[in-house]
Design a protein around this motif. Structure first.
Motif, PDB file in Angstrom:
ATOM      1  N   TYR A   1      -6.794 -28.549  46.244  1.00 15.85           N
ATOM      2  CA  TYR A   1      -5.713 -27.693  45.745  1.00 15.85           C
ATOM      3  C   TYR A   1      -5.488 -28.018  44.271  1.00 15.85           C
ATOM      4  CZ  TYR A   1      -1.471 -24.958  45.771  1.00 15.85           C
ATOM      5  OH  TYR A   1      -0.533 -23.999  45.505  1.00 15.85           O
ATOM      6  N   GLU A   2      -6.412 -27.493  43.402  1.00 15.99           N
ATOM      7  CA  GLU A   2      -6.297 -27.717  41.967  1.00 15.99           C
ATOM      8  C   GLU A   2      -5.869 -26.421  41.308  1.00 15.99           C
ATOM      9  OE1 GLU A   2      -9.121 -30.618  40.064  1.00 15.99           O
ATOM     10  OE2 GLU A   2     -10.458 -29.741  41.548  1.00 15.99           O
ATOM     11  N   ARG A   3      -5.488 -26.516  40.027  1.00 16.03           N
ATOM     12  CA  ARG A   3      -5.123 -25.303  39.304  1.00 16.03           C
ATOM     13  C   ARG A   3      -6.416 -24.571  38.946  1.00 16.03           C
ATOM     14  NH1 ARG A   3      -4.225 -24.666  34.174  1.00 16.03           N
ATOM     15  NH2 ARG A   3      -4.338 -26.914  33.847  1.00 16.03           N
TER      16      ARG A   3
ATOM     17  N   ASP B   1     -15.979 -29.911  32.314  1.00  6.83           N
ATOM     18  CA  ASP B   1     -17.334 -30.075  31.789  1.00  6.83           C
ATOM     19  C   ASP B   1     -18.283 -30.884  32.673  1.00  6.83           C
ATOM     20  OD1 ASP B   1     -16.123 -32.490  31.418  1.00  6.83           O
ATOM     21  OD2 ASP B   1     -16.534 -32.636  29.273  1.00  6.83           O
ATOM     22  N   ALA B   2     -17.783 -31.470  33.770  1.00  7.16           N
ATOM     23  CA  ALA B   2     -18.658 -32.320  34.594  1.00  7.16           C
ATOM     24  C   ALA B   2     -19.500 -31.459  35.540  1.00  7.16           C
ATOM     25  CB  ALA B   2     -17.831 -33.302  35.400  1.00  7.16           C
ATOM     26  N   VAL B   3     -20.816 -31.587  35.412  1.00  8.20           N
ATOM     27  CA  VAL B   3     -21.724 -30.797  36.246  1.00  8.20           C
ATOM     28  C   VAL B   3     -22.159 -31.607  37.459  1.00  8.20           C
ATOM     29  CG1 VAL B   3     -23.918 -29.540  36.290  1.00  8.20           C
ATOM     30  CG2 VAL B   3     -22.618 -29.687  34.171  1.00  8.20           C
ATOM     31  N   LEU B   4     -22.488 -32.874  37.222  1.00  8.04           N
ATOM     32  CA  LEU B   4     -23.042 -33.706  38.295  1.00  8.04           C
ATOM     33  C   LEU B   4     -22.514 -35.117  38.068  1.00  8.04           C
ATOM     34  CD1 LEU B   4     -26.809 -33.692  39.320  1.00  8.04           C
ATOM     35  CD2 LEU B   4     -25.593 -35.829  38.916  1.00  8.04           C
TER      36      LEU B   4
ATOM     37  N   TYR C   1     -13.303 -45.531  45.021  1.00  8.15           N
ATOM     38  CA  TYR C   1     -14.286 -46.342  45.744  1.00  8.15           C
ATOM     39  C   TYR C   1     -15.412 -46.894  44.879  1.00  8.15           C
ATOM     40  CZ  TYR C   1     -16.282 -41.552  46.513  1.00  8.15           C
ATOM     41  OH  TYR C   1     -16.750 -40.270  46.384  1.00  8.15           O
ATOM     42  N   TYR C   2     -15.403 -46.611  43.574  1.00  6.15           N
ATOM     43  CA  TYR C   2     -16.549 -47.010  42.753  1.00  6.15           C
ATOM     44  C   TYR C   2     -16.510 -48.465  42.302  1.00  6.15           C
ATOM     45  CZ  TYR C   2     -17.641 -42.035  42.419  1.00  6.15           C
ATOM     46  OH  TYR C   2     -17.956 -40.750  42.705  1.00  6.15           O
ATOM     47  N   ASN C   3     -17.710 -49.007  42.045  1.00 11.56           N
ATOM     48  CA  ASN C   3     -17.856 -50.266  41.314  1.00 11.56           C
ATOM     49  C   ASN C   3     -19.175 -50.173  40.534  1.00 11.56           C
ATOM     50  OD1 ASN C   3     -19.376 -50.403  43.759  1.00 11.56           O
ATOM     51  ND2 ASN C   3     -19.644 -52.576  43.449  1.00 11.56           N
TER      52      ASN C   3
ATOM     53  N   VAL D   1     -14.262 -43.547  33.776  1.00  9.54           N
ATOM     54  CA  VAL D   1     -13.864 -44.357  34.944  1.00  9.54           C
ATOM     55  C   VAL D   1     -13.926 -43.573  36.245  1.00  9.54           C
ATOM     56  CG1 VAL D   1     -12.476 -46.066  33.762  1.00  9.54           C
ATOM     57  CG2 VAL D   1     -11.425 -43.900  34.424  1.00  9.54           C
ATOM     58  N   ARG D   2     -13.944 -42.234  36.191  1.00 10.72           N
ATOM     59  CA  ARG D   2     -14.014 -41.387  37.393  1.00 10.72           C
ATOM     60  C   ARG D   2     -12.696 -41.381  38.158  1.00 10.72           C
ATOM     61  NH1 ARG D   2     -16.647 -38.131  38.717  1.00 10.72           N
ATOM     62  NH2 ARG D   2     -17.541 -38.695  40.712  1.00 10.72           N
ATOM     63  N   GLY D   3     -12.507 -40.304  38.919  1.00 10.39           N
ATOM     64  CA  GLY D   3     -11.207 -40.078  39.551  1.00 10.39           C
ATOM     65  C   GLY D   3     -11.072 -40.543  40.993  1.00 10.39           C
TER      66      GLY D   3
HETATM   67  P1  HAM Z   1     -16.353 -35.464  41.885  1.00  9.56           P
HETATM   68  O1  HAM Z   1     -16.531 -35.858  40.455  1.00  9.56           O
HETATM   69  O2  HAM Z   1     -14.966 -35.384  42.383  1.00  9.56           O
HETATM   70  O3  HAM Z   1     -17.188 -36.511  42.735  1.00  9.56           O
HETATM   71  O4  HAM Z   1     -17.065 -34.078  42.137  1.00  9.56           O
HETATM   72  C1  HAM Z   1     -18.445 -33.909  41.856  1.00  9.56           C
HETATM   73  C2  HAM Z   1     -18.696 -32.599  41.152  1.00  9.56           C
HETATM   74  O5  HAM Z   1     -18.131 -31.524  41.904  1.00  9.56           O
HETATM   75  C3  HAM Z   1     -18.037 -32.480  39.790  1.00  9.56           C
HETATM   76  O6  HAM Z   1     -18.832 -33.072  38.791  1.00  9.56           O
HETATM   77  C4  HAM Z   1     -17.957 -30.968  39.615  1.00  9.56           C
HETATM   78  O7  HAM Z   1     -19.198 -30.466  39.152  1.00  9.56           O
HETATM   79  C5  HAM Z   1     -17.724 -30.478  41.026  1.00  9.56           C
HETATM   80  N1  HAM Z   1     -16.291 -30.168  41.253  1.00  9.56           N
HETATM   81  C6  HAM Z   1     -15.289 -31.025  41.521  1.00  9.56           C
HETATM   82  N2  HAM Z   1     -14.128 -30.369  41.693  1.00  9.56           N
HETATM   83  C7  HAM Z   1     -14.391 -29.056  41.530  1.00  9.56           C
HETATM   84  C8  HAM Z   1     -13.610 -27.843  41.601  1.00  9.56           C
HETATM   85  N3  HAM Z   1     -12.311 -27.862  41.887  1.00  9.56           N
HETATM   86  N4  HAM Z   1     -14.234 -26.656  41.384  1.00  9.56           N
HETATM   87  C9  HAM Z   1     -15.562 -26.609  41.108  1.00  9.56           C
HETATM   88  N5  HAM Z   1     -16.347 -27.716  41.037  1.00  9.56           N
HETATM   89  C10 HAM Z   1     -15.784 -28.924  41.251  1.00  9.56           C
HETATM   90  C11 HAM Z   1     -17.308 -36.454  44.095  1.00  9.56           C
HETATM   91  O8  HAM Z   1     -16.981 -35.534  44.770  1.00  9.56           O
HETATM   92  C12 HAM Z   1     -18.049 -37.653  44.657  1.00  9.56           C
HETATM   93  N6  HAM Z   1     -18.093 -37.509  46.100  1.00  9.56           N
HETATM   94  C13 HAM Z   1     -19.438 -37.766  44.060  1.00  9.56           C
HETATM   95  C14 HAM Z   1     -20.199 -38.920  44.609  1.00  9.56           C
HETATM   96  C15 HAM Z   1     -21.148 -38.887  45.566  1.00  9.56           C
HETATM   97  N7  HAM Z   1     -20.044 -40.191  44.259  1.00  9.56           N
HETATM   98  C16 HAM Z   1     -20.864 -40.933  44.970  1.00  9.56           C
HETATM   99  N8  HAM Z   1     -21.519 -40.173  45.773  1.00  9.56           N
END
Ligand code: HAM
Length: 412
Positions: free
Chosen positions: A112-114, A278-281, A261-263, A256-258
């Protein structure tokens, strides 16, 4: 009744869906080359799966989860991400015997983001998780997999790989203490959000978007100065291997990421072409997650890519097979035309028959659908078991026995 889509959701109309499939197929093919296997988890889980793992103080848990009680009174959450679900499955399916385990997944996530460009409430991720190895080469393996996917989708050159290490628990503890000391002395100048984070999640102030916070952060202590030997050696190994692979990156000490669970290693492929989102992956290492959830100690590292954001960037277009139109030239050959199309489809050919229109309308439609050829079926020809095959690019035509049509069309 409102017939609008729910805000932040999208219909993937056929053209977009075809491009979506292309992206997933490419990513799937490359993940398989790296020896990863596909799996799926449910799109909802007990809320605890996410609450206890992503971090009580994170935005996702605090304000973005779609949580509801089901009819049995169970608290359920639509998955906001895939890693916690994979970790849950690793434990509940007893997968620990199988490590090292290389998994990938794709599908919808809910936050539930804007809503804004590249940010949705239902979006789609393609993600990978490598469970078991504590080696920094596992980080290199998943980062290079992400790099290859973005390269083959022709968007790697539009992205910058940001890399950081938030150290192991010990290094991070010492760093957070130093950071809190520094920020506390400037607390009154922090934004309201920053002040709140100082109490709940001080590391997240490092990637604050607030101008005032950013100024204060410029002079903050840097995590690099707090690494212990192990953390430093780990990060050095990742950066030197990536350099050897020819994968360019920028060390960003503020990344630092949101999620909590990271280290050690965290990373984000970012593209300025996307605007604010701007985050793709993005991803990182999470050595304590599975243990913290009640499973055996199992290090992990992975990432997820936002498929919608990839769709905004990739120039690739799907190459759909050009169909053949079967056209009845007389009412009496309508059913035989459908039957001929059916038979050709059983032989693997893509065929179209239109439901109405005279010969000229049907020919026009065939051209607009980019059909490779039209098969014209008249009563006299049908009686001789023949049809006219007209090639639509050249305009050339020939009379072909019906039983030879498949081989004529398949040998294209
Ligand atoms: P995250 O940074 O929250 O990480 O999401 C990963 C990617 O999902 C983001 O870089 C972005 O491209 C896409 N994303 C996130 N939120 C949205 C949104 N509201 N709408 C469109 N695209 C979005 C994770 O989810 C971790 N589980 C990644 C991970 C896997 N870390 C370790 N293993």
């Amino acid at each position: 009744m409102s017939l609008q889509r729910v805000r932040g959701t999208q219909d993937l109309l056929p053209e977009v869906q075809a491009k979506y499939n292309l992206v997933v197929d490419k990513a799937r093919g490359i993940a398989l080359r790296f020896g990863f296997q596909e799996m799926s988890t449910p799109i909802f889980e007990f809320s605890d799966v996410f609450k206890r793992t992503l971090g009580e103080a994170t935005d996702i848990v605090n304000k973005e989860m779609y949580t509801f009680q089901d009819r049995n009174g169970e608290e359920i959450t639509l998955r906001p991400e895939g890693t916690a679900s994979i970790a849950r499955a690793f434990i509940s399916e007893g997968l620990s015997q199988l490590v090292p385990l290389k998994l990938f997944y794709q599908g919808p996530m809910f936050r539930y983001e804007r809503p804004q460009k590249g940010r949705y409430r239902q979006f789609h991720q393609f993600g990978v998780e490598l469970l078991g190895p504590a080696s920094p080469m596992a980080d290199v393996e998943v980062i290079s997999l992400g790099h290859m996917i973005l390269s083959e989708l022709k968007i790697r050159e539009r992205c910058e790989l940001n890399l950081n290490s938030i150290g192991d628990q010990e290094s991070r503890k010492r760093y957070v203490n130093a950071l809190v000391d520094y920020l506390s002395s400037r607390k009154k100048d922090l934004s309201a959000d920053g002040q709140k984070r100082l109490e709940t999640n001080p590391l997240r102030i490092l990637d604050s978007k607030d101008e005032g916070d950013r100024k204060i952060i410029q002079d903050a202590p840097r995590i690099q100065e707090y690494y212990n030997e192990e953390s430093k050696a780990f990060f050095d190994k990742v950066t030197s291997a990536l350099t050897e692979f020819g994968i360019s990156f920028t060390v960003n000490p503020l990344l630092v990421r949101g999620l909590d669970y990271y280290n050690h290693c965290v990373f984000e492929f970012r593209s300025t072409d996307l605007g604010a989102q701007d985050a793709v992956l993005s991803g990182g290492r999470y050595d304590d997650l599975i243990k913290q959830m009640g499973g055996p100690h199992t290090p992990g590292v992975g990432w997820a890519a936002g498929i919608e954001r990839i769709l905004l960037l990739t120039p690739l277009e799907p190459q759909l097979p050009r169909p053949v139109a079967v056209i009845p030239v007389h009412e009496s050959t309508e059913t035989p035309a459908f039957k001929l199309a059916y038979d050709l489809r059983t032989q693997g050919l893509a065929c179209e028959v239109h439901f109405s229109g005279n010969l000229s309308k049907r020919m026009k439609k065939a051209v607009s659908q980019k059909c490779i050829a039209a098969i014209l079926l008249g009563p006299d020809e049908l009686a001789r078991n023949e049809a006219t095959l007209k090639w639509l690019d050249s305009g050339q035509q020939e009379v072909v026995p019906l039983n030879q049509l498949p081989s004529r069309l398949q040998n294209l």
